[in-house]
Design an enzyme around this catalytic site. Structure first.
Site, PDB file in Angstrom:
ATOM      1  N   SER A 156      -9.688  18.878 -25.796  1.00 37.78           N
ATOM      2  CA  SER A 156     -11.072  18.737 -25.373  1.00 37.78           C
ATOM      3  C   SER A 156     -11.641  17.409 -25.886  1.00 37.78           C
ATOM      4  O   SER A 156     -11.038  16.362 -25.662  1.00 37.78           O
ATOM      5  CB  SER A 156     -11.875  19.956 -25.854  1.00 37.78           C
ATOM      6  OG  SER A 156     -13.162  19.980 -25.296  1.00 37.78           O
TER       7      SER A 156
ATOM      8  N   ASP B  64     -10.798  25.007 -14.841  1.00 29.89           N
ATOM      9  CA  ASP B  64     -11.426  24.796 -16.144  1.00 29.89           C
ATOM     10  C   ASP B  64     -12.914  24.568 -15.909  1.00 29.89           C
ATOM     11  O   ASP B  64     -13.305  23.608 -15.243  1.00 29.89           O
ATOM     12  CB  ASP B  64     -10.773  23.574 -16.817  1.00 29.89           C
ATOM     13  CG  ASP B  64     -11.352  23.258 -18.200  1.00 29.89           C
ATOM     14  OD1 ASP B  64     -12.457  23.719 -18.517  1.00 29.89           O
ATOM     15  OD2 ASP B  64     -10.686  22.512 -18.952  1.00 29.89           O
TER      16      ASP B  64
ATOM     17  N   HIS C  77     -10.589  26.517 -20.508  1.00 27.25           N
ATOM     18  CA  HIS C  77     -10.666  25.257 -21.248  1.00 27.25           C
ATOM     19  C   HIS C  77      -9.848  25.276 -22.535  1.00 27.25           C
ATOM     20  O   HIS C  77      -9.638  24.240 -23.142  1.00 27.25           O
ATOM     21  CB  HIS C  77     -12.148  24.964 -21.566  1.00 27.25           C
ATOM     22  CG  HIS C  77     -12.392  23.599 -22.106  1.00 27.25           C
ATOM     23  ND1 HIS C  77     -12.066  22.451 -21.394  1.00 27.25           N
ATOM     24  CD2 HIS C  77     -12.918  23.186 -23.287  1.00 27.25           C
ATOM     25  CE1 HIS C  77     -12.392  21.388 -22.131  1.00 27.25           C
ATOM     26  NE2 HIS C  77     -12.899  21.811 -23.273  1.00 27.25           N
TER      27      HIS C  77
END
Length: 269
Positions: free
Chosen positions: A95, A217, A246
């Site tokens: 991320s 996602d 995610h």
């Protein structure tokens, strides 16, 4: 243990000649890598740490000014590598930490042999000729919900981010680490992430980059992985997995761990 190591809860496992650094994303901590670590310790030295602001770190150490941009986190990564005297590493970032690794690699390319970017995005807001997945109005509503009732927001956001029902172990795990964050810190961190635009930085990233992405996602549309591939300054490769969510390393480890190991072990041919 050094000051930086202690502040970031640094753990070093394994004994290999090569070093892997595992960097977690927003709302999690180093435990998000628990399914991957056992597969690495026989062949690599593995460095785990918590980003400042994670629920496992001391909130008194969170400097709102330092972390008003993602550069603050990138300099933390460099400081950890320097304190541990690691000359170079394979960096796996999830991320926002995928982009933090990119920033760190621009400042100190010598410290990174490759970047493995999981669910990373250079910009979350839509723009002219760019699809990031969010409009400003979406983000403003999200921030307002966080401010009004953080616990309720966590309960709603976790299943959306992970992809799955409230009862899944991965959703419960993400809810736990998310709720461990101090609410004002969580809001500040998420605002910085969602308002960031690192598109200008991508051509300066010359370290080879392996881009790994879920098919579906909430936070990162699949087209973003192709955007990264086209705009990074060095060699890159994309793999879109059949996973949803995610945090695929937490929710679909059976699919994700073999993919991660392949990208960690193999170079871009």
């Amino acid at each position: 243990m050094g000051i930086v190591e202690e502040a970031h809860n640094v753990k070093i496992l394994g004994t290999g000649d090569r070093t892997i650094v595992l960097a977690h994303g927003f709302g999690t901590d180093q435990s998000v890598w628990k399914h991957l670590v056992p597969h690495l310790v026989d062949d690599f030295k593995v460095v785990l740490f918590d980003n400042m602001g994670a629920g496992t770190t001391n909130p008194d150490y969170f400097d709102f000014e330092r972390y008003s941009t993602l550069e603050g986190y990138a300099y933390d990564v460099i400081a950890i590598l320097e304190e541990l005297q690691i000359p170079c590493c394979i960096y796996v970032g999830h991320s926002v930490s995928a982009m933090i690794g990119g920033i760190a690699s621009v400042a100190r390319p010598d410290l990174f042999t490759k970047l493995v970017a999981v669910s990373g995005s250079p910009r979350y807001l839509n723009d002219v000729d760019y699809f990031g997945g969010f409009e400003q109005e979406d983000l403003d509503q999200l921030f307002e919900a966080m401010k009004s009732n953080y616990k309720a927001w966590c309960s709603g956001f976790a299943p959306l981010a992970v992809g799955g029902d409230m009862d899944s172990v991965a959703v419960q795990e993400f809810s736990r680490t998310l709720f461990n964050m101090r609410p004002d810190i969580a809001l500040s961190v998420l605002q910085i992430i969602f308002q960031s635009d690192l598109r200008h930085m991508l051509p300066h990233v010359t370290v080879p980059c392996h881009i790994i992405q879920s098919m579906k996602d909430l936070a990162v549309p699949v087209v973003v992985s192709e955007y990264l591939h086209q705009n990074l300054g060095g060699e890159s490769i994309v793999e879109v997995m059949s996973t949803e969510g995610h945090l695929p390393q937490l929710s679909s480890p059976d699919v994700v761990i073999p993919v991660l190991l392949r990208h960690i072990r193999n170079e871009i041919s």
